[in-house]
Design a protein around this motif. Structure first.
Motif, mmCIF file in Angstrom:
data_model
loop_
_atom_site.group_PDB
_atom_site.id
_atom_site.type_symbol
_atom_site.label_atom_id
_atom_site.label_comp_id
_atom_site.label_asym_id
_atom_site.label_seq_id
_atom_site.Cartn_x
_atom_site.Cartn_y
_atom_site.Cartn_z
ATOM 1 N N ALA A 18 35.468 45.622 55.375
ATOM 2 C CA ALA A 18 35.563 44.890 54.111
ATOM 3 C C ALA A 18 36.303 43.578 54.365
ATOM 4 O O ALA A 18 37.156 43.491 55.249
ATOM 5 N N VAL A 19 35.961 42.558 53.574
ATOM 6 C CA VAL A 19 36.616 41.256 53.682
ATOM 7 C C VAL A 19 37.193 40.916 52.318
ATOM 8 O O VAL A 19 36.467 40.879 51.322
ATOM 9 N N VAL A 20 38.490 40.676 52.277
ATOM 10 C CA VAL A 20 39.181 40.301 51.042
ATOM 11 C C VAL A 20 39.702 38.887 51.238
ATOM 12 O O VAL A 20 40.365 38.595 52.232
ATOM 13 N N GLY A 21 39.427 37.999 50.284
ATOM 14 C CA GLY A 21 39.792 36.592 50.409
ATOM 15 C C GLY A 21 41.279 36.327 50.247
ATOM 16 O O GLY A 21 42.107 37.238 50.219
ATOM 17 N N GLU A 22 41.611 35.057 50.093
ATOM 18 C CA GLU A 22 42.993 34.608 49.952
ATOM 19 C C GLU A 22 43.456 34.674 48.497
ATOM 20 O O GLU A 22 42.648 34.532 47.581
ATOM 21 N N HIS A 23 44.756 34.881 48.323
ATOM 22 C CA HIS A 23 45.398 34.883 47.006
ATOM 23 C C HIS A 23 44.764 35.891 46.048
ATOM 24 O O HIS A 23 44.669 35.639 44.848
ATOM 25 N N ALA A 31 47.786 49.048 41.648
ATOM 26 C CA ALA A 31 47.762 50.405 42.207
ATOM 27 C C ALA A 31 46.396 51.078 42.096
ATOM 28 O O ALA A 31 45.643 50.840 41.157
ATOM 29 N N TYR A 32 46.111 51.935 43.073
ATOM 30 C CA TYR A 32 44.945 52.815 43.097
ATOM 31 C C TYR A 32 43.602 52.071 43.146
ATOM 32 O O TYR A 32 42.594 52.579 42.672
ATOM 33 N N CYS A 33 43.545 50.898 43.720
ATOM 34 C CA CYS A 33 42.274 50.180 43.859
ATOM 35 C C CYS A 33 41.551 50.648 45.113
ATOM 36 O O CYS A 33 42.185 50.990 46.113
ATOM 37 N N GLU A 34 40.223 50.658 45.047
ATOM 38 C CA GLU A 34 39.424 51.016 46.211
ATOM 39 C C GLU A 34 38.332 49.983 46.419
ATOM 40 O O GLU A 34 37.481 49.776 45.563
ATOM 41 N N VAL A 35 38.394 49.341 47.592
ATOM 42 C CA VAL A 35 37.364 48.393 48.013
ATOM 43 C C VAL A 35 36.658 49.088 49.179
ATOM 44 O O VAL A 35 37.213 49.194 50.261
ATOM 45 N N ARG A 36 35.467 49.582 48.938
ATOM 46 C CA ARG A 36 34.802 50.396 49.954
ATOM 47 C C ARG A 36 34.215 49.539 51.072
ATOM 48 O O ARG A 36 34.238 48.319 51.029
ATOM 49 N N SER A 37 33.655 50.211 52.066
ATOM 50 C CA SER A 37 33.153 49.561 53.288
ATOM 51 C C SER A 37 32.197 48.406 52.995
ATOM 52 O O SER A 37 31.378 48.484 52.081
ATOM 53 N N ASN A 38 32.329 47.355 53.793
ATOM 54 C CA ASN A 38 31.429 46.205 53.794
ATOM 55 C C ASN A 38 31.411 45.403 52.501
ATOM 56 O O ASN A 38 30.493 44.611 52.284
ATOM 57 N N CYS A 39 32.390 45.585 51.633
ATOM 58 C CA CYS A 39 32.505 44.716 50.457
ATOM 59 C C CYS A 39 33.003 43.348 50.911
ATOM 60 O O CYS A 39 33.699 43.227 51.917
ATOM 61 N N VAL A 40 32.647 42.327 50.148
ATOM 62 C CA VAL A 40 33.137 40.977 50.415
ATOM 63 C C VAL A 40 33.707 40.422 49.112
ATOM 64 O O VAL A 40 32.994 40.315 48.121
ATOM 65 N N LEU A 41 35.009 40.112 49.133
ATOM 66 C CA LEU A 41 35.672 39.527 47.973
ATOM 67 C C LEU A 41 36.049 38.095 48.293
ATOM 68 O O LEU A 41 36.581 37.809 49.366
ATOM 69 N N GLY A 42 35.796 37.199 47.343
ATOM 70 C CA GLY A 42 36.161 35.795 47.511
ATOM 71 C C GLY A 42 37.656 35.590 47.321
ATOM 72 O O GLY A 42 38.447 36.532 47.374
ATOM 73 N N ASN A 43 38.029 34.371 47.041
ATOM 74 C CA ASN A 43 39.428 34.000 46.845
ATOM 75 C C ASN A 43 39.826 34.166 45.380
ATOM 76 O O ASN A 43 39.005 34.036 44.486
ATOM 77 N N ARG A 44 41.111 34.462 45.172
ATOM 78 C CA ARG A 44 41.705 34.570 43.834
ATOM 79 C C ARG A 44 41.044 35.636 42.965
ATOM 80 O O ARG A 44 40.909 35.486 41.753
ATOM 81 N N VAL A 45 40.635 36.734 43.573
ATOM 82 C CA VAL A 45 40.064 37.869 42.847
ATOM 83 C C VAL A 45 41.215 38.759 42.385
ATOM 84 O O VAL A 45 42.133 39.044 43.144
ATOM 85 N N THR A 46 41.160 39.195 41.118
ATOM 86 C CA THR A 46 42.196 40.055 40.559
ATOM 87 C C THR A 46 41.587 41.389 40.152
ATOM 88 O O THR A 46 40.578 41.421 39.445
ATOM 89 N N MET A 47 42.213 42.478 40.613
ATOM 90 C CA MET A 47 41.754 43.827 40.273
ATOM 91 C C MET A 47 42.894 44.588 39.617
ATOM 92 O O MET A 47 43.950 44.751 40.206
ATOM 93 N N GLY A 48 42.672 45.060 38.376
ATOM 94 C CA GLY A 48 43.651 45.911 37.720
ATOM 95 C C GLY A 48 43.665 47.285 38.367
ATOM 96 O O GLY A 48 42.857 47.589 39.246
ATOM 97 N N SER A 49 44.569 48.136 37.936
ATOM 98 C CA SER A 49 44.698 49.448 38.565
ATOM 99 C C SER A 49 43.433 50.283 38.397
ATOM 100 O O SER A 49 42.697 50.142 37.427
#
Length: 183
Positions: A62-67, A72-90
């Protein structure tokens, strides 16, 4: 006690909590904060100044961007791609292969689902969240759905079809409500 692979690349500025597992060939960039009880699987990359909350998991490659920020309790599974400044609530879950562009906000209990396509060698369809899209709490994105740029999905919605850019949708199933207000 942490378990950190010798092949992981971790700059001195990274803050790591307790009981963290970081597998082989993981790359963490400058200024990351990794909470307690986090699992980061082999080959994952996390961008500069990203925060990963307690009890979260980042899957293989998985690739998670900057900032970015994951509570708590977030799951980013295999091969996901997140850009920059992404916000995930619990308690957010991104199914394997989900693409999230820059500046996306997901409130708590957000889920993208995936389903195997039986006629295509069980290849899974996953969602795509385009830049600037915003999601209320408890939203479910069904397989293969794309949510357009700057679109908003209301809380407790189930999105079954792709949403165009600059639209507000909500409901079960989610339906068009109005265009987003331009600034």
């Amino acid at each position: 006690m942490n378990k950190i692979s010798e092949t992981a690349i971790i700059p001195a500025s990274v803050k790591i909590g307790s009981f963290v597992i970081i597998e082989e060939n993981v790359e963490l960039a400058e200024g990351c904060t990794i909470g307690d009880y986090v699992l980061i699987q082999r080959g994952a990359r996390v961008g500069a100044h990203t925060q990963v909350g307690t009890f979260s998991k980042i899957g293989e490659n998985a690739v998670v961007g900057e900032h970015c920020s994951m509570t708590a309790y977030c799951e980013v599974r295999s091969n996901c791609v997140l850009g920059n400044r992404v916000t995930m609530g619990s308690r957010c879950t991104l199914s394997a292969g989900t693409i999230v562009e820059d500046d996306v906000i997901m409130k708590y209990s957000f889920v993208t689902t995936d389903t195997p396509v039986l006629s295509n060698n069980n290849q899974k369809l996953t969602g795509k969240l385009l830049s600037g899209s915003r999601f209320g709490a408890n939203v479910v994105i069904m397989p293969g759905v794309t949510v357009g740029r700057n679109s908003e999905i209301g809380a407790n919605s189930q999105v079954r079809v792709s949403v165009p850019d600059n639209e507000v949708w909500f409901g079960i199933p989610a339906k068009f409500y109005r265009k987003t207000v331009s600034e």
